[in-house]
Design a protein around this motif. Structure first.
Motif, mmCIF file in Angstrom:
data_model
loop_
_atom_site.group_PDB
_atom_site.id
_atom_site.type_symbol
_atom_site.label_atom_id
_atom_site.label_comp_id
_atom_site.label_asym_id
_atom_site.label_seq_id
_atom_site.Cartn_x
_atom_site.Cartn_y
_atom_site.Cartn_z
ATOM 1 N N UNK A 56 0.941 -1.159 -0.078
ATOM 2 C CA UNK A 56 -0.029 0.051 0.053
ATOM 3 C C UNK A 56 0.811 1.261 -0.140
ATOM 4 N N UNK A 57 1.898 1.370 0.936
ATOM 5 C CA UNK A 57 3.078 2.364 0.836
ATOM 6 C C UNK A 57 3.606 2.475 -0.544
ATOM 7 N N UNK A 58 3.863 1.496 -1.237
ATOM 8 C CA UNK A 58 4.352 1.712 -2.608
ATOM 9 C C UNK A 58 3.457 2.087 -3.662
ATOM 10 N N UNK A 59 2.156 1.697 -3.564
ATOM 11 C CA UNK A 59 1.206 2.174 -4.493
ATOM 12 C C UNK A 59 0.913 3.721 -4.191
ATOM 13 N N UNK A 60 0.867 3.798 -2.780
ATOM 14 C CA UNK A 60 0.600 5.474 -2.549
ATOM 15 C C UNK A 60 1.658 6.609 -3.288
ATOM 16 N N UNK A 61 2.938 5.776 -2.916
ATOM 17 C CA UNK A 61 4.023 6.678 -3.497
ATOM 18 C C UNK A 61 3.909 6.717 -5.186
ATOM 19 N N UNK A 62 3.327 5.572 -5.784
ATOM 20 C CA UNK A 62 3.380 5.754 -7.175
ATOM 21 C C UNK A 62 2.149 6.387 -7.736
ATOM 22 N N UNK A 101 -7.807 4.538 3.035
ATOM 23 C CA UNK A 101 -6.309 4.536 2.885
ATOM 24 C C UNK A 101 -5.949 5.979 3.578
ATOM 25 N N UNK A 102 -5.317 6.329 4.586
ATOM 26 C CA UNK A 102 -4.694 7.504 4.675
ATOM 27 C C UNK A 102 -3.476 8.004 4.506
ATOM 28 N N UNK A 103 -2.959 7.132 3.606
ATOM 29 C CA UNK A 103 -1.471 7.862 3.198
ATOM 30 C C UNK A 103 -1.510 8.793 2.095
ATOM 31 N N UNK A 104 -1.005 10.064 2.068
ATOM 32 C CA UNK A 104 -1.381 10.979 1.080
ATOM 33 C C UNK A 104 -0.701 10.457 -0.120
ATOM 34 N N UNK A 105 -1.227 10.887 -1.265
ATOM 35 C CA UNK A 105 -0.844 10.688 -2.569
ATOM 36 C C UNK A 105 0.533 11.022 -2.821
ATOM 37 N N UNK A 106 1.403 10.087 -3.362
ATOM 38 C CA UNK A 106 2.710 10.463 -3.734
ATOM 39 C C UNK A 106 3.649 9.935 -2.194
ATOM 40 N N UNK A 107 2.875 9.688 -1.284
ATOM 41 C CA UNK A 107 3.597 9.199 0.169
ATOM 42 C C UNK A 107 4.920 9.905 0.284
ATOM 43 N N UNK A 108 4.848 11.165 0.501
ATOM 44 C CA UNK A 108 6.105 11.984 0.650
ATOM 45 C C UNK A 108 7.002 11.610 1.743
ATOM 46 N N UNK A 109 6.293 11.119 2.938
ATOM 47 C CA UNK A 109 6.829 10.643 4.269
ATOM 48 C C UNK A 109 7.412 9.414 4.213
ATOM 49 N N UNK A 110 7.234 8.677 3.118
ATOM 50 C CA UNK A 110 7.743 7.473 3.076
ATOM 51 C C UNK A 110 7.207 6.395 4.096
ATOM 52 N N UNK A 111 5.841 6.197 4.186
ATOM 53 C CA UNK A 111 5.061 5.500 5.161
ATOM 54 C C UNK A 111 5.001 3.960 4.430
ATOM 55 N N UNK A 112 5.332 3.093 5.466
ATOM 56 C CA UNK A 112 5.404 1.758 4.801
ATOM 57 C C UNK A 112 4.069 1.249 5.480
ATOM 58 N N UNK A 113 3.087 0.404 4.356
ATOM 59 C CA UNK A 113 1.891 -0.035 4.940
ATOM 60 C C UNK A 113 1.593 -1.299 4.012
ATOM 61 N N UNK A 114 0.936 -2.082 4.520
ATOM 62 C CA UNK A 114 0.624 -3.457 3.544
ATOM 63 C C UNK A 114 -0.923 -3.036 3.041
ATOM 64 N N UNK A 115 -1.169 -3.908 1.885
ATOM 65 C CA UNK A 115 -2.447 -3.528 1.193
ATOM 66 C C UNK A 115 -3.716 -4.393 1.863
#
Length: 251
Positions: A104-110, A201-215
């Motif tokens: 989930x963190x990787x998807x939010x980053x992308x 999901x509460x991770x901001x788009x682009x995940x600027x903080x680098x939050x690691x989270x499962x899907x």
């Protein structure tokens, strides 16, 4: 944060997950990312790239972390598959944060670089005949589902499966004693960008903080609202997670 989405760049129609360490595959993954391990003479990830190109997908994004520089160095900016060229771009989690961001963190980053609906697949799964059918994508677009999952019969290493499936094609998050039959999530899905926004999901788009989270928790929230559909894939599928499973798919 070193990576910025170009607002003029075309959006990717698929995200391939290739950031994991591959601990169970050691020592093979001590020097090679698991998605680049050879299967039948080609990198494991190349089988997904061929299937995407064969289905008409023309742009894909690959996330990387462990030994991540090897993946763009090997695959480059375009994959000239036998069914058409697939333009490739990369989300370099290891370079930008020093570690993988989980699914989930990787998807939010992308996410800012992905289409409103996109294919998702894990780079360490062998599924060479999967069609990535554009007609299924069109059907998904017309639904209110946030995700459509492909499930497979439970392999020996995962006998209890992940999710159930009702008669209307909805994925169910029920424990084994409440579900007559459960299936294993194949790692292939169609997802909406909307799934990666509140309340799911509460991770901001682009995940600027680098939050690691499962899907899985994100999917389970959407399943609770009846917003995840699924179907069973009975074609070739293998989770290439150990040296023994890698040997088994060499054919």
């Amino acid at each position: 944060m070193r990576e910025h989405a170009d607002p003029k760049a075309p959006l990717a129609a698929a995200l391939l997950l290739a950031a994991g360490r591959g601990e169970r595959m050691r020592p093979l993954t001590d020097t090679c990312p698991k998605p680049l391990l050879p299967v039948r003479g080609r990198p494991l990830l190349a089988w997904h790239l061929d299937a995407l190109a064969r289905s008409g997908v023309r742009r894909a994004l690959i996330n990387t972390a462990w030994l991540g520089e090897q993946i763009p160095a090997t695959l480059g900016a375009a994959y000239p598959g036998p069914h058409g060229t697939l333009v490739l771009d990369y989300s370099m989690e290891g370079r930008d944060f020093g570690h993988a961001l989980e699914t989930a963190g990787g998807i939010a980053r992308a996410l800012p670089r992905l289409d409103s609906v996109f294919w998702l697949a894990a780079g360490d799964v062998f599924m060479p005949d999967f069609p990535y059918d554009p007609a299924v994508r069109t059907q998904f677009l017309a639904s209110n589902a946030l995700a459509h999952l492909w499930l497979v019969p439970n392999p020996p290493h995962h006998p209890l499966g992940d999710f159930g499936l009702d008669d209307e094609g909805r994925a169910l998050d029920l424990p084994p004693h409440q579900c007559s039959e459960r299936w294993t999530y194949s790692s292939v899905a169609l997802l909406r960008r909307e799934l990666f926004a509140p309340p799911w999901c509460d991770i901001p788009p682009g995940n600027p903080g680098g939050i690691a989270a499962p899907l899985a928790p994100v999917l389970r929230r959407a399943m609770g609202a009846g917003r995840v559909t699924a179907e069973v894939w009975r074609g070739t599928w293998a989770d290439v997670g150990t040296p023994e499973r890698l040997a088994a798919v060499q054919g």
